[in-house]
Design an enzyme around this catalytic site. Structure first.
Site, PDB file in Angstrom:
ATOM      1  N   ASP A  11      18.401 -42.337 -23.049  1.00 27.31           N
ATOM      2  CA  ASP A  11      19.490 -41.787 -22.265  1.00 27.31           C
ATOM      3  C   ASP A  11      19.353 -40.258 -22.394  1.00 27.31           C
ATOM      4  O   ASP A  11      18.681 -39.772 -23.312  1.00 27.31           O
ATOM      5  CB  ASP A  11      20.802 -42.294 -22.888  1.00 27.31           C
ATOM      6  CG  ASP A  11      22.019 -41.630 -22.318  1.00 27.31           C
ATOM      7  OD1 ASP A  11      22.147 -41.629 -21.088  1.00 27.31           O
ATOM      8  OD2 ASP A  11      22.832 -41.117 -23.102  1.00 27.31           O
ATOM      9  N   ASP A  13      22.176 -37.433 -21.541  1.00 27.06           N
ATOM     10  CA  ASP A  13      23.361 -36.730 -22.031  1.00 27.06           C
ATOM     11  C   ASP A  13      23.868 -37.384 -23.323  1.00 27.06           C
ATOM     12  O   ASP A  13      24.218 -38.561 -23.323  1.00 27.06           O
ATOM     13  CB  ASP A  13      24.491 -36.778 -20.986  1.00 27.06           C
ATOM     14  CG  ASP A  13      24.139 -35.982 -19.734  1.00 27.06           C
ATOM     15  OD1 ASP A  13      23.280 -35.105 -19.826  1.00 27.06           O
ATOM     16  OD2 ASP A  13      24.738 -36.245 -18.682  1.00 27.06           O
TER      17      ASP A  13
END
Ligand code: B16
Ligand code: MG
Length: 214
Positions: A11, A13
């Site tokens: 991922d 953020d």
């Protein structure tokens, strides 16, 4: 526990960089203009959630309804303010230990994949100079269904030509953990402050030795 995976899906953020603080500032500005009180605690609900779904959450927090025809324009303002922060990002914003871990994986010959809901993911990876580590990038521009739907991670595995059970996902948001489990993948929960459940292994920082066991 030692797993030897073929695909390592990250991922963006909250895992590679902390852009949640910039999302917060930009959403807060929009919320204020709409007369909605939006707090840092509320911001937790937006982590891993698409831009459109995030805006709907903010509107419902404020009990506001806005015609669909106006929503795109308002989200464009938010994104413009967010990008003002992104444009000032550099290499120093990479979270602790992340680049060493990516180097380690490259040396092992692992496939490195990005699985992000963000439509700005490529730009951010370029700004912080991590883009060259990634073999495949799946972001908010090429998926139809946002996390917790597994599409973002399944697409990553499929682009790489590997099976979901050969992948581990690194995620900091509940929506992302749920998406990775629904994809049939192992999940490392990158735990900051909020409570997360359903992951297979916990990582507090990539500086710790934990990731090297994977
Ligand atoms: P954008 P991730 C997500 O990224 C963020 O966690 C979430 O807060 C944001 O709303 C979403 O991206 C969309 O971002 O507005 O840049 O398209 O955690 O999936 O990497
Ligand atoms: Mg995240």
């Amino acid at each position: 526990m030692r797993w030897s995976m073929k695909g390592y899906i990250f991922d963006l953020d909250g895992v590679l960089v902390d852009t949640a603080k910039y999302h917060f500032l930009a959403w807060k500005r929009l919320a204020s203009q709409l007369g909605i009180d939006f707090t840092i605690e509320d911001n937790e609900k937006l982590k891993g959630v698409s831009r459109k779904d995030s805006f709907e959450i903010i509107l419902s927090l404020g009990g506001r309804e806005i015609p669909d025809s106006e929503k795109e324009g308002l989200m464009d303002f938010k994104n413009k303010w967010y990008l003002d922060y992104v444009h000032s990002m550099d290499h120093s914003e990479i979270l602790e230990g992340v680049e060493d871990y990516l180097k380690h994986l490259k040396e092992k010959g692992a496939i490195i994949i990005l699985g992000s809901s963000s439509k700005n993911a490529r730009l951010i990876l370029e700004k912080v100079k991590l883009i060259n580590y990634f073999d495949y990038i799946v972001d908010g521009n090429i998926i139809n269904k946002a996390k917790p739907d597994p599409e973002v991670f399944l697409k990553g595995a499929s682009l790489a030509g590997i099976n979901p059970n050969e992948c581990i996902v690194f995620e900091d948001a509940q929506a992302g953990i749920d998406a990775a489990k629904a994809a049939g993948m192992k999940v490392a929960g990158v735990v900051h402050s909020s409570e997360l459940n359903g992951y297979d292994v916990e990582i507090r920082t990539f500086k710790s030795e934990t990731p090297y066991l994977l």
